[in-house]
Design a protein around this motif. Sequence first.
Motif, PDB file in Angstrom:
ATOM      1  N   LEU A   1       0.826  -1.207   0.000  1.00 43.00           N
ATOM      2  CA  LEU A   1       0.000   0.000   0.000  1.00 43.00           C
ATOM      3  C   LEU A   1       0.860   1.257   0.000  1.00 43.00           C
ATOM      4  O   LEU A   1       0.561   2.227  -0.711  1.00 43.00           O
ATOM      5  CB  LEU A   1      -0.940   0.001   1.203  1.00 43.00           C
ATOM      6  CG  LEU A   1      -2.156  -0.905   1.080  1.00 43.00           C
ATOM      7  CD1 LEU A   1      -2.881  -0.993   2.406  1.00 43.00           C
ATOM      8  CD2 LEU A   1      -3.075  -0.393   0.003  1.00 43.00           C
ATOM      9  N   HIS A   2       1.933   1.258   0.788  1.00 45.52           N
ATOM     10  CA  HIS A   2       2.844   2.396   0.809  1.00 45.52           C
ATOM     11  C   HIS A   2       3.426   2.631  -0.583  1.00 45.52           C
ATOM     12  O   HIS A   2       3.468   3.768  -1.080  1.00 45.52           O
ATOM     13  CB  HIS A   2       3.951   2.127   1.827  1.00 45.52           C
ATOM     14  CG  HIS A   2       4.871   3.270   2.046  1.00 45.52           C
ATOM     15  ND1 HIS A   2       6.125   3.109   2.565  1.00 45.52           N
ATOM     16  CD2 HIS A   2       4.739   4.603   1.838  1.00 45.52           C
ATOM     17  CE1 HIS A   2       6.728   4.283   2.650  1.00 45.52           C
ATOM     18  NE2 HIS A   2       5.897   5.204   2.211  1.00 45.52           N
TER      19      HIS A   2
ATOM     20  N   LEU B   1       2.148   1.645  -3.545  1.00 43.80           N
ATOM     21  CA  LEU B   1       1.127   2.060  -4.508  1.00 43.80           C
ATOM     22  C   LEU B   1       0.729   3.520  -4.327  1.00 43.80           C
ATOM     23  O   LEU B   1       0.574   4.261  -5.313  1.00 43.80           O
ATOM     24  CB  LEU B   1      -0.094   1.150  -4.410  1.00 43.80           C
ATOM     25  CG  LEU B   1       0.078  -0.255  -4.979  1.00 43.80           C
ATOM     26  CD1 LEU B   1      -1.133  -1.109  -4.668  1.00 43.80           C
ATOM     27  CD2 LEU B   1       0.326  -0.204  -6.471  1.00 43.80           C
ATOM     28  N   PHE B   2       0.580   3.957  -3.080  1.00 43.89           N
ATOM     29  CA  PHE B   2       0.206   5.358  -2.872  1.00 43.89           C
ATOM     30  C   PHE B   2       1.361   6.299  -3.210  1.00 43.89           C
ATOM     31  O   PHE B   2       1.139   7.396  -3.726  1.00 43.89           O
ATOM     32  CB  PHE B   2      -0.306   5.581  -1.448  1.00 43.89           C
ATOM     33  CG  PHE B   2      -1.697   5.050  -1.237  1.00 43.89           C
ATOM     34  CD1 PHE B   2      -2.744   5.463  -2.041  1.00 43.89           C
ATOM     35  CD2 PHE B   2      -1.968   4.128  -0.243  1.00 43.89           C
ATOM     36  CE1 PHE B   2      -4.031   4.973  -1.865  1.00 43.89           C
ATOM     37  CE2 PHE B   2      -3.248   3.630  -0.050  1.00 43.89           C
ATOM     38  CZ  PHE B   2      -4.272   4.056  -0.866  1.00 43.89           C
ATOM     39  N   LEU B   3       2.596   5.881  -2.948  1.00 42.49           N
ATOM     40  CA  LEU B   3       3.734   6.700  -3.389  1.00 42.49           C
ATOM     41  C   LEU B   3       3.794   6.775  -4.910  1.00 42.49           C
ATOM     42  O   LEU B   3       4.124   7.826  -5.475  1.00 42.49           O
ATOM     43  CB  LEU B   3       5.039   6.135  -2.838  1.00 42.49           C
ATOM     44  CG  LEU B   3       5.388   6.476  -1.407  1.00 42.49           C
ATOM     45  CD1 LEU B   3       6.657   5.752  -0.985  1.00 42.49           C
ATOM     46  CD2 LEU B   3       5.565   7.971  -1.230  1.00 42.49           C
ATOM     47  N   CYS B   4       3.479   5.659  -5.576  1.00 41.28           N
ATOM     48  CA  CYS B   4       3.432   5.672  -7.043  1.00 41.28           C
ATOM     49  C   CYS B   4       2.364   6.642  -7.545  1.00 41.28           C
ATOM     50  O   CYS B   4       2.580   7.352  -8.534  1.00 41.28           O
ATOM     51  CB  CYS B   4       3.164   4.273  -7.582  1.00 41.28           C
ATOM     52  SG  CYS B   4       4.561   3.161  -7.485  1.00 41.28           S
TER      53      CYS B   4
ATOM     54  N   GLY C   1      10.319   3.553  -9.918  1.00 40.14           N
ATOM     55  CA  GLY C   1      11.631   3.368  -9.298  1.00 40.14           C
ATOM     56  C   GLY C   1      11.821   4.151  -8.023  1.00 40.14           C
ATOM     57  O   GLY C   1      12.303   3.610  -7.007  1.00 40.14           O
ATOM     58  N   ILE C   2      11.444   5.432  -8.036  1.00 39.44           N
ATOM     59  CA  ILE C   2      11.609   6.260  -6.838  1.00 39.44           C
ATOM     60  C   ILE C   2      10.763   5.739  -5.678  1.00 39.44           C
ATOM     61  O   ILE C   2      11.275   5.609  -4.556  1.00 39.44           O
ATOM     62  CB  ILE C   2      11.336   7.744  -7.172  1.00 39.44           C
ATOM     63  CG1 ILE C   2      12.432   8.270  -8.097  1.00 39.44           C
ATOM     64  CG2 ILE C   2      11.246   8.587  -5.903  1.00 39.44           C
ATOM     65  CD1 ILE C   2      12.224   9.663  -8.600  1.00 39.44           C
ATOM     66  N   PRO C   3       9.477   5.416  -5.876  1.00 32.28           N
ATOM     67  CA  PRO C   3       8.722   4.829  -4.759  1.00 32.28           C
ATOM     68  C   PRO C   3       9.299   3.499  -4.273  1.00 32.28           C
ATOM     69  O   PRO C   3       9.289   3.219  -3.071  1.00 32.28           O
ATOM     70  CB  PRO C   3       7.318   4.639  -5.319  1.00 32.28           C
ATOM     71  CG  PRO C   3       7.199   5.640  -6.393  1.00 32.28           C
ATOM     72  CD  PRO C   3       8.570   5.723  -6.990  1.00 32.28           C
ATOM     73  N   LEU C   4       9.825   2.690  -5.193  1.00 33.09           N
ATOM     74  CA  LEU C   4      10.423   1.427  -4.784  1.00 33.09           C
ATOM     75  C   LEU C   4      11.656   1.659  -3.915  1.00 33.09           C
ATOM     76  O   LEU C   4      11.854   0.964  -2.911  1.00 33.09           O
ATOM     77  CB  LEU C   4      10.788   0.600  -6.022  1.00 33.09           C
ATOM     78  CG  LEU C   4      11.279  -0.811  -5.775  1.00 33.09           C
ATOM     79  CD1 LEU C   4      10.179  -1.650  -5.121  1.00 33.09           C
ATOM     80  CD2 LEU C   4      11.731  -1.450  -7.065  1.00 33.09           C
ATOM     81  N   VAL C   5      12.468   2.640  -4.264  1.00 34.54           N
ATOM     82  CA  VAL C   5      13.640   2.976  -3.454  1.00 34.54           C
ATOM     83  C   VAL C   5      13.210   3.494  -2.080  1.00 34.54           C
ATOM     84  O   VAL C   5      13.777   3.101  -1.052  1.00 34.54           O
ATOM     85  CB  VAL C   5      14.525   4.016  -4.189  1.00 34.54           C
ATOM     86  CG1 VAL C   5      15.581   4.595  -3.276  1.00 34.54           C
ATOM     87  CG2 VAL C   5      15.163   3.384  -5.412  1.00 34.54           C
ATOM     88  N   ILE C   6      12.185   4.339  -2.047  1.00 36.37           N
ATOM     89  CA  ILE C   6      11.713   4.884  -0.767  1.00 36.37           C
ATOM     90  C   ILE C   6      11.178   3.779   0.137  1.00 36.37           C
ATOM     91  O   ILE C   6      11.509   3.717   1.328  1.00 36.37           O
ATOM     92  CB  ILE C   6      10.649   5.966  -1.015  1.00 36.37           C
ATOM     93  CG1 ILE C   6      11.274   7.190  -1.666  1.00 36.37           C
ATOM     94  CG2 ILE C   6       9.958   6.355   0.294  1.00 36.37           C
ATOM     95  CD1 ILE C   6      10.286   8.226  -2.134  1.00 36.37           C
TER      96      ILE C   6
END
Length: 155
Positions: free
Chosen positions: A87-88, A90-93, A134-139
């Motif tokens: 969820l974190h 997906l919402f960051l995406c 990529g950025i949400p995955l890194v975060i």
Amino acid sequence: MTVDQTLESNSVMDVLNIIFMLIGLVFLTLAVMTFALCRRNPRVSNVARLNLCVCLLLAQPLFLLTQSFLHLIRPHEVLCKVLAGILHFLFLCCFMWMSIEAVLLFLSVRKLKQVKPNDRAGLHWKLSLLIGYGIPLVIVGVSASVRPDGYGSPK
């Protein structure tokens, strides 16, 4: 939203919540189909809007289903942490795709001052995908590795 801990079930609100959630999912599905199938203008890219709708289409039912079946998820600590991480992500995406769309709108408005009809304002779709996911995955990866107990809670 309530500030106290009383959780009274209201059947009318539960039914309305399900009805409006389904209506929202139907319109998000229509938006995804529209952005995926209607590509008439080659200078206009729907990558950001399409991915934003897909992320919302995945995040909304997952969030609502986890809230509905919380009593089944709560005993399984690993499942709870994994769902919270998804969820974190997906919402960051969603926020990242909204930011990309804002940048693309800014670039297209800036291009209106110049008369270049064949120029395409915006990023290449591969770069957009790399930034948008990529950025949400890194975060999420950094936050999960720095504080692994941060995902999931008894509440």
